[in-house]
Design a protein around this motif. Structure first.
Motif, mmCIF file in Angstrom:
data_model
loop_
_atom_site.group_PDB
_atom_site.id
_atom_site.type_symbol
_atom_site.label_atom_id
_atom_site.label_comp_id
_atom_site.label_asym_id
_atom_site.label_seq_id
_atom_site.Cartn_x
_atom_site.Cartn_y
_atom_site.Cartn_z
ATOM 1 N N ALA A 51 0.785 -1.185 -0.074
ATOM 2 C CA ALA A 51 -0.008 -0.049 0.117
ATOM 3 C C ALA A 51 0.759 1.299 -0.027
ATOM 4 O O ALA A 51 0.363 2.409 -0.150
ATOM 5 C CB ALA A 51 -1.036 0.103 1.159
ATOM 6 N N GLY A 52 2.233 1.069 -0.112
ATOM 7 C CA GLY A 52 3.027 2.162 -0.106
ATOM 8 C C GLY A 52 3.214 2.920 1.256
ATOM 9 O O GLY A 52 3.528 4.180 1.353
ATOM 10 N N VAL A 53 3.094 2.414 2.194
ATOM 11 C CA VAL A 53 3.028 2.852 3.654
ATOM 12 C C VAL A 53 4.272 2.354 4.464
ATOM 13 O O VAL A 53 4.719 1.556 4.374
ATOM 14 C CB VAL A 53 1.811 2.703 4.502
ATOM 15 N N ASP A 54 5.064 3.483 4.977
ATOM 16 C CA ASP A 54 6.054 3.198 5.771
ATOM 17 C C ASP A 54 6.487 4.351 6.626
ATOM 18 O O ASP A 54 6.041 5.555 6.350
ATOM 19 C CB ASP A 54 7.358 2.831 4.933
ATOM 20 N N GLY A 55 7.225 4.168 7.518
ATOM 21 C CA GLY A 55 7.746 5.469 8.535
ATOM 22 C C GLY A 55 8.956 4.968 9.586
ATOM 23 O O GLY A 55 9.200 3.836 9.143
ATOM 24 N N VAL A 56 9.307 5.605 10.464
ATOM 25 C CA VAL A 56 10.200 5.251 11.198
ATOM 26 C C VAL A 56 9.822 4.062 11.956
ATOM 27 O O VAL A 56 8.935 3.945 12.672
ATOM 28 C CB VAL A 56 10.776 6.438 12.140
ATOM 29 N N ARG A 57 10.588 2.965 12.149
ATOM 30 C CA ARG A 57 10.321 1.631 12.815
ATOM 31 C C ARG A 57 11.125 1.525 13.960
ATOM 32 O O ARG A 57 12.189 1.952 14.072
ATOM 33 C CB ARG A 57 10.621 0.391 11.860
ATOM 34 N N HIS A 58 10.320 0.669 15.016
ATOM 35 C CA HIS A 58 10.964 0.611 16.124
ATOM 36 C C HIS A 58 10.507 -0.921 16.432
ATOM 37 O O HIS A 58 9.260 -1.407 16.318
ATOM 38 C CB HIS A 58 10.429 1.370 17.444
ATOM 39 N N TYR A 59 11.549 -1.672 16.823
ATOM 40 C CA TYR A 59 11.097 -3.135 16.867
ATOM 41 C C TYR A 59 10.776 -3.590 18.225
ATOM 42 O O TYR A 59 11.110 -2.923 19.227
ATOM 43 C CB TYR A 59 12.554 -3.964 16.745
ATOM 44 N N LEU A 60 9.369 -4.375 18.471
ATOM 45 C CA LEU A 60 8.688 -4.428 19.605
ATOM 46 C C LEU A 60 9.469 -5.865 20.191
ATOM 47 O O LEU A 60 9.364 -6.040 21.627
ATOM 48 C CB LEU A 60 7.488 -4.428 19.483
ATOM 49 N N GLY A 61 9.527 -6.882 19.435
ATOM 50 C CA GLY A 61 9.845 -8.279 19.908
ATOM 51 C C GLY A 61 9.139 -9.200 19.106
ATOM 52 O O GLY A 61 8.497 -9.120 18.084
ATOM 53 N N GLU A 62 8.759 -10.525 19.705
ATOM 54 C CA GLU A 62 8.060 -11.560 18.807
ATOM 55 C C GLU A 62 6.902 -11.900 19.619
ATOM 56 O O GLU A 62 6.891 -12.141 20.758
ATOM 57 C CB GLU A 62 8.809 -12.732 18.778
ATOM 58 N N LEU A 63 5.756 -12.209 18.871
ATOM 59 C CA LEU A 63 4.643 -12.739 19.590
ATOM 60 C C LEU A 63 4.274 -14.261 18.942
ATOM 61 O O LEU A 63 3.895 -14.362 17.566
ATOM 62 C CB LEU A 63 3.124 -11.974 19.439
ATOM 63 N N ALA A 64 4.187 -15.120 19.953
ATOM 64 C CA ALA A 64 4.381 -16.585 19.452
ATOM 65 C C ALA A 64 5.316 -16.554 17.998
ATOM 66 O O ALA A 64 4.898 -17.377 16.999
ATOM 67 C CB ALA A 64 2.989 -16.703 18.906
ATOM 68 N N GLY A 65 6.267 -16.151 18.080
ATOM 69 C CA GLY A 65 7.235 -16.378 16.988
ATOM 70 C C GLY A 65 7.088 -15.378 15.816
ATOM 71 O O GLY A 65 7.908 -15.411 15.015
ATOM 72 N N VAL A 66 6.157 -14.643 15.820
ATOM 73 C CA VAL A 66 5.990 -13.609 14.915
ATOM 74 C C VAL A 66 6.471 -12.096 15.163
ATOM 75 O O VAL A 66 6.114 -11.764 16.219
ATOM 76 C CB VAL A 66 4.479 -13.453 14.502
ATOM 77 N N PRO A 67 7.329 -11.589 14.454
ATOM 78 C CA PRO A 67 7.796 -10.311 14.897
ATOM 79 C C PRO A 67 6.908 -9.377 14.527
ATOM 80 O O PRO A 67 5.841 -9.331 14.006
ATOM 81 C CB PRO A 67 8.922 -9.972 13.611
ATOM 82 N N CYS A 68 7.022 -8.202 15.598
ATOM 83 C CA CYS A 68 6.283 -7.196 15.675
ATOM 84 C C CYS A 68 6.968 -5.937 15.692
ATOM 85 O O CYS A 68 7.970 -5.856 16.323
ATOM 86 C CB CYS A 68 5.457 -7.104 17.023
ATOM 87 N N VAL A 69 6.413 -4.793 14.816
ATOM 88 C CA VAL A 69 7.052 -3.538 14.783
ATOM 89 C C VAL A 69 6.313 -2.403 15.223
ATOM 90 O O VAL A 69 4.921 -2.547 14.837
ATOM 91 C CB VAL A 69 7.956 -3.256 13.493
ATOM 92 N N ALA A 70 6.495 -1.364 15.628
ATOM 93 C CA ALA A 70 5.751 -0.179 15.737
ATOM 94 C C ALA A 70 6.372 0.759 14.771
ATOM 95 O O ALA A 70 7.494 1.034 14.395
ATOM 96 C CB ALA A 70 5.812 0.611 17.166
ATOM 97 N N ILE A 71 5.459 1.609 13.972
ATOM 98 C CA ILE A 71 5.739 2.426 13.039
ATOM 99 C C ILE A 71 5.378 3.825 13.056
ATOM 100 O O ILE A 71 4.154 3.920 13.619
ATOM 101 C CB ILE A 71 5.424 2.014 11.808
ATOM 102 N N VAL A 72 6.178 4.792 13.267
ATOM 103 C CA VAL A 72 5.658 6.161 13.371
ATOM 104 C C VAL A 72 5.290 6.806 11.939
ATOM 105 O O VAL A 72 6.195 6.955 11.065
ATOM 106 C CB VAL A 72 6.922 6.971 13.942
ATOM 107 N N LEU A 73 4.023 7.135 11.654
ATOM 108 C CA LEU A 73 3.614 7.591 10.682
ATOM 109 C C LEU A 73 3.376 9.217 10.766
ATOM 110 O O LEU A 73 3.251 9.739 11.967
ATOM 111 C CB LEU A 73 2.172 7.098 10.114
ATOM 112 N N THR A 74 3.305 10.227 9.737
ATOM 113 C CA THR A 74 3.254 11.603 10.188
ATOM 114 C C THR A 74 1.629 11.734 10.590
ATOM 115 O O THR A 74 0.670 10.835 10.323
ATOM 116 C CB THR A 74 3.284 12.279 8.599
#
Ligand SMILES: [Zn+2]
Length: 276
Positions: A51-74
């Motif tokens: 969808a062409g969406v991205d921003g600054v990423r911060h890694y959070l960890g893994e939930l049941a082996g699935v990586p999770c990130v927080a993304i800062v959008l404008t």
């Protein structure tokens, strides 16, 4: 909210981040979700990339082996087709509880990123610090961590009665336990005694720890106690507290929803007092 079962927190972004990574992308206080209003879903990084969406990423960890990130959008980011922005509270009971908890965690990281772009001491642009979740100032070395603000909640008891108060902010008819933020120099127990005295005018004796709850609006840690009444007349402070009363444990008024630690505290304490 709390750390979900099966979640392993981490802060160092892995060298390779798969497209299946769950992406908690926030614009202002709204989370980007896909799917219908009734069945929202947290998107993956691959779906955001398509969808062409991205921003600054911060890694959070893994939930049941699935990586999770927080993304800062404008804050003025628009939602692409098939996506929409939603307040986190509107997602309670619509997405799995572990994802609500991670959404709240992500929001606090995003909010910290947005409010610590410049050094609070000298004004220089900060950068992410290696090895921990922190931002550092390259000019003066100041380090800023995500902010967590401890707050107390107290349910005062007197025999089989509970002390509940109405804030001016509450929906009509709703009563709850007392709450307030810890001040510099205080223990949590000091805070309970001061806030109870300030808000309703009474003294409390023995305090008993109940539980704590992370609350992401914006960055509280609520620490809940029961407190035994020790003296004084009920006098609401008139600014924060609109009304305060003793309620019998078997005749309680409208209260906050069961999701809140306030309701769990009141329900558990009322059940205990009814059994005495
Ligand atoms: Zn600085």
């Amino acid at each position: 909210m709390h750390t979900p079962a099966g979640f392993v927190p981490a802060h160092a972004m892995p060298a390779v981040i798969p497209g299946t990574t769950l992406a908690f992308a926030y614009s202002d206080a709204k989370l980007l979700v896909r799917g219908s209003e009734a069945a929202p879903m947290v998107p993956t990084l691959a779906e955001l990339a398509a969808a062409g969406v991205d921003g600054v990423r911060h890694y959070l960890g893994e939930l049941a082996g699935v990586p999770c990130v927080a993304i800062v959008l404008t804050n003025d980011a628009g939602a692409p087709a098939g996506f929409r922005f939603s307040g986190l509270r509107a997602l309670f009971f619509r997405i799995p509880e572990p994802l609500v908890a991670l959404g709240a965690r992500a929001f606090q990281v995003v909010e910290w990123d947005r409010t610590h772009r410049y050094c609070g001491r000298c004004g220089t642009a900060t950068r992410d610090k290696g090895g921990e979740r922190a931002k550092e100032c390259p000019a003066c070395g100041y380090v800023a961590y995500p902010r967590v603000s401890p707050a107390m909640m107290a349910l005062v008891t007197r025999g089989r009665n509970l002390l509940l108060a109405r804030s001016h902010r509450f929906p009509h008819g709703m009563y709850s336990a007392l709450a307030g933020f810890v001040e510099p120099g205080e223990t949590i127990e000091d805070c309970v005694r001061r806030e109870v005295k300030e808000e309703v005018g009474v003294d409390v004796g023995t305090l008993t720890y109940f539980a704590s709850q992370s609350w992401a609006f914006p960055h509280s840690l609520m620490i809940a106690y029961t407190a035994e009444y020790a003296g004084g007349e009920l006098v609401p402070d008139g600014t924060e507290i609109a009304d305060v009363r003793w309620f019998a444990a078997d005749a309680l008024p409208d209260m906050p929803p069961s999701l809140s630690i306030a309701r769990r505290l009141i329900d558990a304490t009322a059940a205990r007092l009814r059994a005495t």
